[in-house]
Design a protein around this motif. Structure first.
Motif, PDB file in Angstrom:
ATOM      1  N   GLY A 139     -20.741 -34.345  87.439  1.00 39.08           N
ATOM      2  CA  GLY A 139     -19.793 -34.425  86.341  1.00 39.08           C
ATOM      3  C   GLY A 139     -18.629 -33.459  86.380  1.00 39.08           C
ATOM      4  N   ASP A 140     -18.434 -32.756  87.481  1.00 35.80           N
ATOM      5  CA  ASP A 140     -17.321 -31.804  87.572  1.00 35.80           C
ATOM      6  C   ASP A 140     -16.014 -32.557  87.802  1.00 35.80           C
ATOM      7  N   MET A 141     -15.129 -32.569  86.807  1.00 38.89           N
ATOM      8  CA  MET A 141     -13.910 -33.368  86.879  1.00 38.89           C
ATOM      9  C   MET A 141     -12.976 -32.911  87.984  1.00 38.89           C
ATOM     10  N   GLU A 142     -12.928 -31.607  88.233  1.00 40.98           N
ATOM     11  CA  GLU A 142     -12.057 -31.106  89.293  1.00 40.98           C
ATOM     12  C   GLU A 142     -12.464 -31.693  90.643  1.00 40.98           C
ATOM     13  N   THR A 143     -13.762 -31.728  90.899  1.00 40.00           N
ATOM     14  CA  THR A 143     -14.274 -32.297  92.145  1.00 40.00           C
ATOM     15  C   THR A 143     -14.053 -33.804  92.183  1.00 40.00           C
ATOM     16  N   ILE A 144     -14.231 -34.465  91.045  1.00 39.92           N
ATOM     17  CA  ILE A 144     -14.024 -35.909  90.965  1.00 39.92           C
ATOM     18  C   ILE A 144     -12.583 -36.253  91.343  1.00 39.92           C
ATOM     19  N   THR A 147     -11.982 -35.991  94.936  1.00 43.23           N
ATOM     20  CA  THR A 147     -12.798 -36.847  95.786  1.00 43.23           C
ATOM     21  C   THR A 147     -12.363 -38.309  95.779  1.00 43.23           C
ATOM     22  N   VAL A 148     -12.088 -38.862  94.605  1.00 41.59           N
ATOM     23  CA  VAL A 148     -11.725 -40.282  94.503  1.00 41.59           C
ATOM     24  C   VAL A 148     -10.380 -40.525  95.181  1.00 41.59           C
ATOM     25  N   LEU A 149     -10.312 -41.555  95.981  1.00 43.38           N
ATOM     26  CA  LEU A 149      -9.114 -41.853  96.754  1.00 43.38           C
ATOM     27  C   LEU A 149      -7.904 -42.100  95.860  1.00 43.38           C
ATOM     28  N   CYS A 150      -6.751 -41.621  96.307  1.00 41.55           N
ATOM     29  CA  CYS A 150      -5.449 -41.963  95.732  1.00 41.55           C
ATOM     30  C   CYS A 150      -5.224 -41.487  94.304  1.00 41.55           C
ATOM     31  N   CYS A 151      -6.137 -40.731  93.733  1.00 40.48           N
ATOM     32  CA  CYS A 151      -5.958 -40.352  92.337  1.00 40.48           C
ATOM     33  C   CYS A 151      -5.146 -39.065  92.211  1.00 40.48           C
ATOM     34  N   THR A 152      -4.579 -38.874  91.022  1.00 39.76           N
ATOM     35  CA  THR A 152      -3.873 -37.644  90.669  1.00 39.76           C
ATOM     36  C   THR A 152      -4.433 -37.176  89.330  1.00 39.76           C
ATOM     37  N   HIS A 153      -3.923 -36.062  88.850  1.00 38.75           N
ATOM     38  CA  HIS A 153      -4.389 -35.568  87.559  1.00 38.75           C
ATOM     39  C   HIS A 153      -3.988 -36.512  86.426  1.00 38.75           C
ATOM     40  N   GLU A 154      -3.022 -37.384  86.682  1.00 34.19           N
ATOM     41  CA  GLU A 154      -2.646 -38.367  85.667  1.00 34.19           C
ATOM     42  C   GLU A 154      -3.771 -39.372  85.416  1.00 34.19           C
ATOM     43  N   ASP A 155      -4.699 -39.486  86.361  1.00 36.61           N
ATOM     44  CA  ASP A 155      -5.819 -40.419  86.214  1.00 36.61           C
ATOM     45  C   ASP A 155      -6.986 -39.826  85.431  1.00 36.61           C
ATOM     46  N   GLU A 156      -6.897 -38.544  85.069  1.00 42.95           N
ATOM     47  CA  GLU A 156      -8.047 -37.879  84.463  1.00 42.95           C
ATOM     48  C   GLU A 156      -8.513 -38.557  83.178  1.00 42.95           C
ATOM     49  N   GLU A 157      -7.612 -38.841  82.263  1.00 45.71           N
ATOM     50  CA  GLU A 157      -8.025 -39.433  80.991  1.00 45.71           C
ATOM     51  C   GLU A 157      -8.616 -40.827  81.194  1.00 45.71           C
ATOM     52  N   ARG A 158      -8.029 -41.586  82.118  1.00 43.65           N
ATOM     53  CA  ARG A 158      -8.562 -42.921  82.419  1.00 43.65           C
ATOM     54  C   ARG A 158      -9.975 -42.800  82.983  1.00 43.65           C
ATOM     55  N   PHE A 159     -10.168 -41.873  83.913  1.00 45.06           N
ATOM     56  CA  PHE A 159     -11.485 -41.657  84.483  1.00 45.06           C
ATOM     57  C   PHE A 159     -12.479 -41.197  83.409  1.00 45.06           C
ATOM     58  N   ALA A 160     -12.033 -40.266  82.563  1.00 48.35           N
ATOM     59  CA  ALA A 160     -12.922 -39.721  81.543  1.00 48.35           C
ATOM     60  C   ALA A 160     -13.393 -40.818  80.592  1.00 48.35           C
ATOM     61  N   GLU A 161     -12.489 -41.714  80.217  1.00 50.25           N
ATOM     62  CA  GLU A 161     -12.853 -42.802  79.312  1.00 50.25           C
ATOM     63  C   GLU A 161     -13.867 -43.741  79.961  1.00 50.25           C
ATOM     64  N   LEU A 162     -13.633 -44.069  81.231  1.00 54.44           N
ATOM     65  CA  LEU A 162     -14.569 -44.930  81.949  1.00 54.44           C
ATOM     66  C   LEU A 162     -15.943 -44.283  82.041  1.00 54.44           C
ATOM     67  N   LEU A 163     -15.959 -43.002  82.351  1.00 54.76           N
ATOM     68  CA  LEU A 163     -17.229 -42.296  82.516  1.00 54.76           C
ATOM     69  C   LEU A 163     -17.965 -42.153  81.190  1.00 54.76           C
ATOM     70  N   ILE A 190      -5.066 -29.166  83.002  1.00 53.23           N
ATOM     71  CA  ILE A 190      -3.951 -29.906  82.400  1.00 53.23           C
ATOM     72  C   ILE A 190      -2.628 -29.189  82.654  1.00 53.23           C
ATOM     73  N   LYS A 191      -2.652 -27.863  82.548  1.00 49.11           N
ATOM     74  CA  LYS A 191      -1.449 -27.074  82.808  1.00 49.11           C
ATOM     75  C   LYS A 191      -0.977 -27.269  84.241  1.00 49.11           C
ATOM     76  N   LYS A 192      -1.939 -27.269  85.137  1.00 49.98           N
ATOM     77  CA  LYS A 192      -1.610 -27.464  86.547  1.00 49.98           C
ATOM     78  C   LYS A 192      -1.004 -28.843  86.779  1.00 49.98           C
ATOM     79  N   SER A 193      -1.564 -29.863  86.120  1.00 49.05           N
ATOM     80  CA  SER A 193      -1.066 -31.224  86.303  1.00 49.05           C
ATOM     81  C   SER A 193       0.354 -31.366  85.779  1.00 49.05           C
ATOM     82  N   LYS A 194       0.655 -30.716  84.635  1.00 58.86           N
ATOM     83  CA  LYS A 194       2.009 -30.774  84.075  1.00 58.86           C
ATOM     84  C   LYS A 194       3.003 -30.086  84.995  1.00 58.86           C
TER      85      LYS A 194
END
Length: 262
Positions: A139-144, A147-163, A190-194
């Motif tokens: 469940g470590d989001m940073e590692t997720i 690890t997942v192909l082609c993703c960026t920090h912009e995908d975090e909320e989408r991933f979190a909702e799915l999970l 989030i700061k890093k992603s911005k």
């Protein structure tokens, strides 16, 4: 210098070479090539912004080195038998991995690489990879996100909702790293992603991209095009077009669901 197995553990969160490529231990040469092709499209330095190029290049080079080991019968047999890799006699350190990739996949364009990413995002394959990354990282989001192909920090909320949905239905376990993540850790991410988004936007302005760009890949493709005229366009189409359409695109290659025994 750390061994290749140590570097794989650090970069790909596994020291199993088959898992790095995304195939089973008994994978054929064809399956190895498909797995390598699929992963390399995500990490190819030509599809990322300049800010991310160093990290992508490191992953790309390491992935290529793993592929070269597993496609060498003697080195693969040694790895299967001992779990170790002889790096001293390989000559890998002096190899131009980008040129190596171009020789294997001579007709894939930068546009094709971006199209692969677009097809992968939101696909069943991405969902499968997301679930696997969630379980393996506990469940470590940073590692997720790493690890997942082609993703960026912009995908975090989408991933979190799915999970969250998958956890609520009992399909996935509830890890504290995910459901009870430290707020400071999430805020820092989030700061890093911005910051990354602002840097990407500034780079886009310098390259005179329009407001409708979805990524910096278009700009990278433009720069590649001018260089490619001198080298006969080293990229031009996805694996489907030169492997007879079998297992092409985002669906190519087996995914490893378990660690191989060594």
């Amino acid at each position: 210098m750390p061994s290749i197995l140590q570097r794989c553990k650090e970069v790909f969160h596994t020291d199993n070479l088959y898992e790095v490529i995304g195939v089973e231990k008994d994978a054929t040469q064809k399956e190895l090539k498909k797995g390598y092709h699929r992963k390399s499209l995500a990490f190819h330095p030509d599809r990322v912004s300049s800010e991310d190029k160093e990290v992508a290049t490191r992953k790309f080079q390491l992935l290529s080195q793993v592929y070269s080991i597993l496609t060498d019968d003697d080195r693969r047999r040694e790895y299967d038998d001992t779990g170790e890799v002889d790096e001293e006699s390989s000559g890998d350190l002096d190899r131009d991995w980008t040129q190596y990739w171009r020789l294997l996949f001579p007709k894939v364009t930068a546009k094709d690489i971006e199209e692969f990413a677009e097809k992968y995002r939101g696909s069943e394959e991405e969902l499968g990879d997301l679930k696997k990354a969630y379980v393996s990282s506990e469940g470590d989001m940073e590692t997720i996100l790493d690890t997942v192909l082609c993703c960026t920090h912009e995908d975090e909320e989408r991933f979190a909702e799915l999970l969250r949905d998958l956890v609520s239905t009992g399909e996935l376990p509830d890890f504290d790293n995910f459901s009870k993540e430290n707020k400071k850790k999430k805020a820092a991410r989030i700061k890093k992603s911005k910051q990354e988004a602002a840097e990407a936007e500034e780079a886009a302005k310098k390259l005179k991209l329009g407001d409708d760009h979805s990524s910096l890949v278009a700009a990278i493709a433009q720069r590649q095009t001018s260089r490619a005229r001198q080298a006969d366009d080293f990229l031009s189409q996805l694996e489907a077009k030169y492997c007879g359409g079998t297992g092409s695109g985002a669906g190519g290659g087996k995914k490893s669901g378990k660690k191989s025994k060594r």
